[in-house]
Design an enzyme around this catalytic site. Structure first.
Site, PDB file in Angstrom:
ATOM      1  N   GLU A 156       0.918  -1.330  -0.017  1.00 24.99           N
ATOM      2  CA  GLU A 156      -0.026   0.002   0.017  1.00 24.99           C
ATOM      3  C   GLU A 156       0.973   1.230  -0.076  1.00 24.99           C
ATOM      4  O   GLU A 156       0.504   2.325  -0.757  1.00 24.99           O
ATOM      5  CB  GLU A 156      -0.910   0.041   1.257  1.00 24.99           C
ATOM      6  CG  GLU A 156      -1.826  -1.058   1.216  1.00 24.99           C
ATOM      7  CD  GLU A 156      -2.731  -1.172   2.249  1.00 24.99           C
ATOM      8  OE1 GLU A 156      -4.041  -0.538   1.910  1.00 24.99           O
ATOM      9  OE2 GLU A 156      -2.686  -1.636   3.306  1.00 24.99           O
ATOM     10  N   GLU A 176      -4.315  -9.547   3.641  1.00 25.42           N
ATOM     11  CA  GLU A 176      -5.328  -9.135   4.933  1.00 25.42           C
ATOM     12  C   GLU A 176      -6.665 -10.210   5.205  1.00 25.42           C
ATOM     13  O   GLU A 176      -6.892 -10.427   6.204  1.00 25.42           O
ATOM     14  CB  GLU A 176      -5.648  -7.777   4.898  1.00 25.42           C
ATOM     15  CG  GLU A 176      -4.611  -6.760   5.098  1.00 25.42           C
ATOM     16  CD  GLU A 176      -3.536  -6.466   3.868  1.00 25.42           C
ATOM     17  OE1 GLU A 176      -3.106  -5.311   4.097  1.00 25.42           O
ATOM     18  OE2 GLU A 176      -3.762  -6.952   2.804  1.00 25.42           O
TER      19      GLU A 176
END
Length: 302
Positions: A156, A176
């Site tokens: 990210e 995740e």
């Protein structure tokens, strides 16, 4: 202040401190008001390149609340430094960033009830987003040099750069959902921007890893090099940008971002709430327990 639990230090992370630990200060040091130790280092080279380095190679540059705090402080310094025309984001060691440091002091946010804990996580994630937004919104372009593991929040962070150069040993993933949590820093949104919603969903919903060649084909990186050539290639691109007219360069970045990031702010608020809900779930506890026990998780959706 954000009250947090877990990790080796427990206690509080001071989200209001504007100090950085001294260079070379180790884990648990007294400086900086955070959880101790430098996470990032800034060096300004002649020629206008600000080199921002993730500097915990022994931890594979794993990320923490303190990393976010330091990133925000350094981004504020870069923003108003007219000697910096471009930022080169790089990392020491064999990994760019292997994800969250689950053992860092202040690992989890507390609350007197489930609802309060969810609210506190929501505000904590929003606080992190504000630091990331300052970094991603720098007037100076950011060139990221990525090697090795680039996972979770590391992926990210790289996606917040304007240009990404990857070594051919780089590995990218948003794992995740395999751990029971939503993607929490907007990486899936930025993949949707670069590669389309289908690929964003495919990568985020499966948690699959992709290599540098695949990332290049998906427009997630702009250039792939050999590991030994990464620093030189990224520095060359940064120097090429720094040599151009700074007002024009910054205007081009702002104009493209205004188009490409339309709607991103509102979407990130949804991301913060999704992250808060999943970070307080039983599924995330099962996800990390299963990982520690080296077994497949058994998620119940609660």
């Amino acid at each position: 202040m954000t009250r947090q639990e877990g990790g080796s230090g427990g206690g509080m992370i001071d989200t209001t401190s504007n100090e950085l630990p001294d260079e070379g200060e180790g884990e648990g040091g007294s400086g900086g008001g955070g959880d101790g130790g430098r996470r990032l280092r800034l060096h300004v080279e002649e020629g206008g390149i600000g080199v921002l380095t993730l500097c915990r190679p022994e931890k594979l540059n794993a990320w923490s609340w303190e990393s976010s705090r330091q990133l925000g402080l350094l981004a504020d310094r870069i923003r108003f430094d007219d000697t910096i025309r471009v930022v080169l984001l790089r990392a020491e060691g064999r990994a760019f960033c292997a994800g969250i440091d689950i053992k860092a002091p202040g690992g989890g946010i507390t609350g007197r009830s489930g609802s309060e804990r969810t609210r506190n996580y929501y505000e904590g994630i929003r606080w992190v987003h504000e630091r990331f937004r300052t970094f991603a919104g720098l007037p100076q372009p950011v060139v990221a040099a990525v090697q090795g593991y680039c996972l979770g929040v590391g992926f990210e962070l790289a996606l917040m750069a304007d240009v990404r150069i990857a070594a051919d040993d780089a590995v990218f993933a948003l794992p995740e959902t395999r751990l029971g949590v939503a993607v929490d820093a907007g990486g899936d949104l930025r993949i949707a921007r670069e590669a389309g919603a289908g690929w964003a969903k495919f990568l985020a919903l499966t948690g699959r890893r992709i290599d540098a060649g695949t990332a290049h084909r998906l427009n997630l990186v702009q250039q792939v090099t050999g590991p030994g050539e990464l620093e030189g290639a990224a520095h060359s691109v940064a120097a090429e940008i720094a040599a151009n007219a700074p007002l024009a360069v910054q205007s081009v970045k702002r104009d493209i971002d205004a188009f490409a990031d339309a709607g991103l702010g509102a979407a990130l608020d949804r991301v913060a709430m999704s992250a808060a809900l999943t970070l307080t779930s039983e599924d995330i506890r099962e996800g990390y327990t299963a990982k520690a026990e080296r077994r497949e998780p058994r998620f119940d959706g609660k």
